[in-house]
Design an enzyme around this catalytic site. Sequence first.
Site, PDB file in Angstrom:
ATOM      1  N   GLU A   1      -9.518 -33.405  36.950  1.00 37.07           N
ATOM      2  CA  GLU A   1     -10.821 -32.535  36.048  1.00 37.07           C
ATOM      3  C   GLU A   1     -12.145 -32.809  36.529  1.00 37.07           C
ATOM      4  O   GLU A   1     -13.157 -31.985  36.679  1.00 37.07           O
ATOM      5  CB  GLU A   1     -10.774 -32.515  34.844  1.00 37.07           C
ATOM      6  CG  GLU A   1      -9.257 -31.432  34.241  1.00 37.07           C
ATOM      7  CD  GLU A   1      -8.024 -32.052  34.058  1.00 37.07           C
ATOM      8  OE1 GLU A   1      -7.839 -33.131  34.764  1.00 37.07           O
ATOM      9  OE2 GLU A   1      -7.236 -31.579  33.490  1.00 37.07           O
TER      10      GLU A   1
ATOM     11  N   ALA B   1      -4.968 -25.785  34.822  1.00 34.32           N
ATOM     12  CA  ALA B   1      -5.535 -24.520  34.249  1.00 34.32           C
ATOM     13  C   ALA B   1      -5.721 -23.700  35.498  1.00 34.32           C
ATOM     14  O   ALA B   1      -6.005 -24.189  36.660  1.00 34.32           O
ATOM     15  CB  ALA B   1      -6.688 -24.723  33.212  1.00 34.32           C
TER      16      ALA B   1
ATOM     17  N   GLY C   1      -4.218 -29.890  33.942  1.00 27.28           N
ATOM     18  CA  GLY C   1      -3.405 -29.026  32.878  1.00 27.28           C
ATOM     19  C   GLY C   1      -1.717 -29.222  33.160  1.00 27.28           C
ATOM     20  O   GLY C   1      -0.996 -29.106  32.078  1.00 27.28           O
TER      21      GLY C   1
ATOM     22  N   GLU D   1      -0.803 -32.771  31.948  1.00 24.32           N
ATOM     23  CA  GLU D   1      -0.897 -32.584  30.439  1.00 24.32           C
ATOM     24  C   GLU D   1       0.341 -31.895  29.818  1.00 24.32           C
ATOM     25  O   GLU D   1       0.791 -32.223  28.853  1.00 24.32           O
ATOM     26  CB  GLU D   1      -2.252 -32.029  30.021  1.00 24.32           C
ATOM     27  CG  GLU D   1      -3.517 -32.604  30.418  1.00 24.32           C
ATOM     28  CD  GLU D   1      -4.969 -32.000  30.119  1.00 24.32           C
ATOM     29  OE1 GLU D   1      -5.128 -31.088  30.761  1.00 24.32           O
ATOM     30  OE2 GLU D   1      -5.616 -32.447  29.169  1.00 24.32           O
TER      31      GLU D   1
HETATM   32  C1  3H9 Z   1      -7.590 -28.208  34.140  1.00 25.44           C
HETATM   33  O1  3H9 Z   1      -6.388 -28.102  34.442  1.00 25.44           O
HETATM   34  C2  3H9 Z   1      -8.173 -28.109  32.767  1.00 25.44           C
HETATM   35  C3  3H9 Z   1      -7.198 -28.520  31.698  1.00 25.44           C
HETATM   36  O2  3H9 Z   1      -7.432 -29.993  31.781  1.00 25.44           O
HETATM   37  C4  3H9 Z   1      -7.836 -28.166  30.375  1.00 25.44           C
HETATM   38  C5  3H9 Z   1      -7.599 -26.728  30.033  1.00 25.44           C
HETATM   39  C6  3H9 Z   1      -8.112 -26.434  28.570  1.00 25.44           C
HETATM   40  N1  3H9 Z   1      -6.226 -22.708  39.667  1.00 25.44           N
HETATM   41  O3  3H9 Z   1      -5.879 -25.981  47.766  1.00 25.44           O
HETATM   42  P1  3H9 Z   1      -4.789 -24.936  48.323  1.00 25.44           P
HETATM   43  C7  3H9 Z   1      -5.539 -21.797  44.740  1.00 25.44           C
HETATM   44  S1  3H9 Z   1      -8.711 -27.595  35.304  1.00 25.44           S
HETATM   45  C8  3H9 Z   1      -6.391 -21.305  40.356  1.00 25.44           C
HETATM   46  O4  3H9 Z   1      -5.331 -24.253  49.712  1.00 25.44           O
HETATM   47  P2  3H9 Z   1      -2.790 -27.243  48.836  1.00 25.44           P
HETATM   48  C9  3H9 Z   1      -6.503 -22.228  45.710  1.00 25.44           C
HETATM   49  O5  3H9 Z   1      -7.859 -21.462  45.555  1.00 25.44           O
HETATM   50  C10 3H9 Z   1      -7.535 -27.734  36.835  1.00 25.44           C
HETATM   51  N2  3H9 Z   1      -6.274 -21.481  41.683  1.00 25.44           N
HETATM   52  O6  3H9 Z   1      -3.355 -25.623  48.659  1.00 25.44           O
HETATM   53  C11 3H9 Z   1      -5.718 -21.290  47.022  1.00 25.44           C
HETATM   54  O7  3H9 Z   1      -6.283 -20.100  46.762  1.00 25.44           O
HETATM   55  P3  3H9 Z   1      -6.413 -19.088  48.094  1.00 25.44           P
HETATM   56  C12 3H9 Z   1      -7.169 -29.152  37.166  1.00 25.44           C
HETATM   57  C13 3H9 Z   1      -5.840 -22.337  42.135  1.00 25.44           C
HETATM   58  O8  3H9 Z   1      -1.569 -27.042  48.927  1.00 25.44           O
HETATM   59  C14 3H9 Z   1      -4.463 -21.764  46.686  1.00 25.44           C
HETATM   60  O9  3H9 Z   1      -4.221 -21.895  45.136  1.00 25.44           O
HETATM   61  N3  3H9 Z   1      -6.509 -28.872  38.338  1.00 25.44           N
HETATM   62  C15 3H9 Z   1      -5.623 -23.693  41.326  1.00 25.44           C
HETATM   63  O10 3H9 Z   1      -3.640 -27.883  50.062  1.00 25.44           O
HETATM   64  C16 3H9 Z   1      -3.756 -22.724  47.367  1.00 25.44           C
HETATM   65  O11 3H9 Z   1      -4.640 -24.123  47.025  1.00 25.44           O
HETATM   66  C17 3H9 Z   1      -7.036 -29.178  39.855  1.00 25.44           C
HETATM   67  O12 3H9 Z   1      -8.211 -29.385  39.706  1.00 25.44           O
HETATM   68  C18 3H9 Z   1      -5.926 -23.775  40.080  1.00 25.44           C
HETATM   69  N4  3H9 Z   1      -5.780 -24.815  39.273  1.00 25.44           N
HETATM   70  O13 3H9 Z   1      -3.389 -28.003  47.580  1.00 25.44           O
HETATM   71  C19 3H9 Z   1      -6.018 -29.003  40.850  1.00 25.44           C
HETATM   72  N5  3H9 Z   1      -5.089 -24.603  42.327  1.00 25.44           N
HETATM   73  O14 3H9 Z   1      -4.941 -19.374  48.763  1.00 25.44           O
HETATM   74  C20 3H9 Z   1      -6.932 -27.974  42.062  1.00 25.44           C
HETATM   75  C21 3H9 Z   1      -4.925 -24.144  43.666  1.00 25.44           C
HETATM   76  O15 3H9 Z   1      -6.536 -17.732  47.671  1.00 25.44           O
HETATM   77  N6  3H9 Z   1      -5.989 -27.771  42.970  1.00 25.44           N
HETATM   78  N7  3H9 Z   1      -5.385 -22.802  43.440  1.00 25.44           N
HETATM   79  O16 3H9 Z   1      -7.559 -19.885  48.570  1.00 25.44           O
HETATM   80  C22 3H9 Z   1      -5.784 -28.680  44.060  1.00 25.44           C
HETATM   81  O17 3H9 Z   1      -6.113 -29.633  43.943  1.00 25.44           O
HETATM   82  C23 3H9 Z   1      -4.893 -28.186  45.286  1.00 25.44           C
HETATM   83  O18 3H9 Z   1      -5.199 -26.865  45.435  1.00 25.44           O
HETATM   84  C24 3H9 Z   1      -3.439 -28.567  45.161  1.00 25.44           C
HETATM   85  C25 3H9 Z   1      -2.773 -27.833  46.277  1.00 25.44           C
HETATM   86  C26 3H9 Z   1      -3.588 -30.150  45.194  1.00 25.44           C
HETATM   87  C27 3H9 Z   1      -2.748 -28.081  44.119  1.00 25.44           C
END
Ligand code: 3H9
Length: 702
Positions: free
Chosen positions: A125, A63, A102, A105
């Site tokens: 999450e 998400a 998500g 999911e």
């Molecule tokens: C969810 O899914 C809830 C659902 O179950 C239910 C809903 C109803 N959203 O980390 P990076 C941005 S909760 C928005 O440097 P990497 C991040 O801020 C979500 N933005 O890259 C950064 O911005 P900036 C569950 C996001 O390659 C840029 O993307 N998911 C999101 O080292 C690059 O990120 C998670 O918890 C997001 N979801 O790592 C995953 N994700 O460049 C969270 C990233 O402006 N994300 N951004 O600073 C991660 O673990 C890592 O970002 C990922 C990439 C592994 C994906």
Amino acid sequence: MKGTVHYEVRDNIALMTIDNPPVNPLSSGVRQGMFDGIAKALADNQVAAVILTGEGRAFIAGADISEFGGASAGPGLHECINALEASTKPVIAAINGTAFGGGLEVALCCHYRVIAATAQVGLPEVKLGLLPGAGGTQRLPRLVGAQKALDFMLSGDGVPGPMAYELGIADELAQGDLVEAAINFANNIIAKGSPVRRIRDEDGKLLADRGNTEIFDQARKTAARKMRKRFAPEMIIQCVEAAVNLGDFDAGMKVEAENFSKCLKHPQREALIHMFFSEREVAKIPDVPRDTASQDIAQAAVIGCGTMGGGISMCFLNVGIPVTVLELNQEALDRGIGVIQRNYDIQVQRGRMSEAQVKQRMGILTGTTNYEDLNTADVVIEAIYENIDVKVETFKKMEAVAKPGAILASNTSGLDLDKMAAATSRPESVIGLHFFSPANVMKLLEVVRGEKSSAETIATSMKLGKRLKKVAVLSGNAPGFIGNRMLAGYTRQAGEIILQGATPYQVDNVMLNFGMPMGPFQMNDLVGLDLGWRARQLAGVKPEDVPITARVADKLCNMERFGQKTSRGFYIYPEGSRAGQADPEVVEIVEQTSAELGITRREIADEEVLKRCLYPLINEGARILEDGIAIRPCDIDVVYINGYGFPEVTGGPMFWADQQGLDTILGDIKNFGEEYGGDVWKPAPLLERLVAQGKGFGSLQE
Ligand code: 3H9
């Protein structure tokens, strides 16, 4: 609307490609695109199957976290995934990269999943104080059973493509081009006339788990141990219990929705998402833009192979960067390298590393006693003991041999970096790289900029931090930098409070209950009480000149109670144990010291203990911001959580302070000032200004 989904038809297959750089979160435009795309595919008679994939390095990162708490446009995520799942034409997820939260999911709503070996899937999450709220808690147990689903959701860790395939999360591990593999997979299904497979309709694994309460008892025990004080784990466990016991998918989804909403409203969720963005924000340095040139670090050198030098060397070895480590003599070198080898052997014994991995790491480590051997390193880090004169001499030797352009770094925890830089003819290449002990474990790296550190040196160091899997935070050069400068007030208060009436055990318990991994006196025992005591002896400090807050520790040292290393300090450590037991003798020593100082002891409430330990951190944090030593309040939060064990669920000291209300904190600081006096209780001007304006620290980042 943010993000989009490209739609194209290749022969009889509709290909939907999510495009929302850099990591394809499920923002409004993506949801709209998926919703419209599936409707289009269903209406097109030419289309027999649909493939959903992602552009770039991610499938879907989950998400869009930045949308939480606010209104968002377009169809909701549930509407979207229900439409995908309900499709009468097979929908295949082609998981090209990260499929988190998500994102996974969405893939679980597709009827089949083909995965690239380099992709990763996970439900992280829990790390954000949430639970998988788009059916993950109901579909994953149906696919892999309750036990594995719980392990997966409670750890929040991702698994690589091949493991996802082994677990049954993916139906095929793609060889070669992923989209082509997914098209072949789709055509096979079409040819065989296989029915669409909806995980929601499967209950074989759930029936096998029904009545097995042991799985949930174990999960609760693990959560209590590994995720102390976290709200989300119990919410997740309840959802999986509902999946197993209720059997009905929609009834389970109702529990998931209720628990997701509880998590969403919980302050831990806000704090953990603050941390997620803060850990990325700290990489942004206003006067060092992202496109600043940086150097490639292919080889490192470390001077000193004691606890810090050895740990720092391991950080480089762990990511495949060869290291030359220097010691004064062969004996010290052998001892240092022996400790590195032993640390790796322990990893093997614990099953965290293979013999081959250790061999590979040790194979790129070279020991030397000759400075000349440091002449090929791209970064040279001194990790010798904290004495400015010795460090200055070391920098002279470093610069004499280091190749042109090499980064010259100090691991000092608080000494003046500019004095070291001034000893060289290339101060632009000098920087502080302050690792935290144990360096191979702790995530924080304080990068300290000297007056003349160049933008390129700073950019290279920040990138190096990321490569070493650290969270790098930039600090200005001032005594103690960010972390240790703030810590001073905290430890001094703890020392004062015990003289006024509390016991060390009460203070430690208060901090443990707050969520710290250990209290200040447990920390003293771990670090060693003898460090300060020896330094005072070397400096010839007279007993009457020893700060009153160090008097108890010095008395313990006089009894050879140095802490954990001698099995006695503030606590008694039974043979081989790191869990200390309270000791009435120490309480007597504390009481006797109060009497000697003429302090009348009184009962001190836990609430006062907590405030007096934490408010100096916040007051000093405000000064650090005002002095420009930390760029933003979130930089301080990241330092404290990753380097000092401040509980993550609070969002760090500055975020926590905003949540408490700065006006309340300022009021208490003034009261403590009237009662106890001292600089520590002089309100920081920034704190007073923010309160006068009715603002919080967060407003400085808006
Ligand atoms: C969810 O899914 C809830 C659902 O179950 C239910 C809903 C109803 N959203 O980390 P990076 C941005 S909760 C928005 O440097 P990497 C991040 O801020 C979500 N933005 O890259 C950064 O911005 P900036 C569950 C996001 O390659 C840029 O993307 N998911 C999101 O080292 C690059 O990120 C998670 O918890 C997001 N979801 O790592 C995953 N994700 O460049 C969270 C990233 O402006 N994300 N951004 O600073 C991660 O673990 C890592 O970002 C990922 C990439 C592994 C994906």
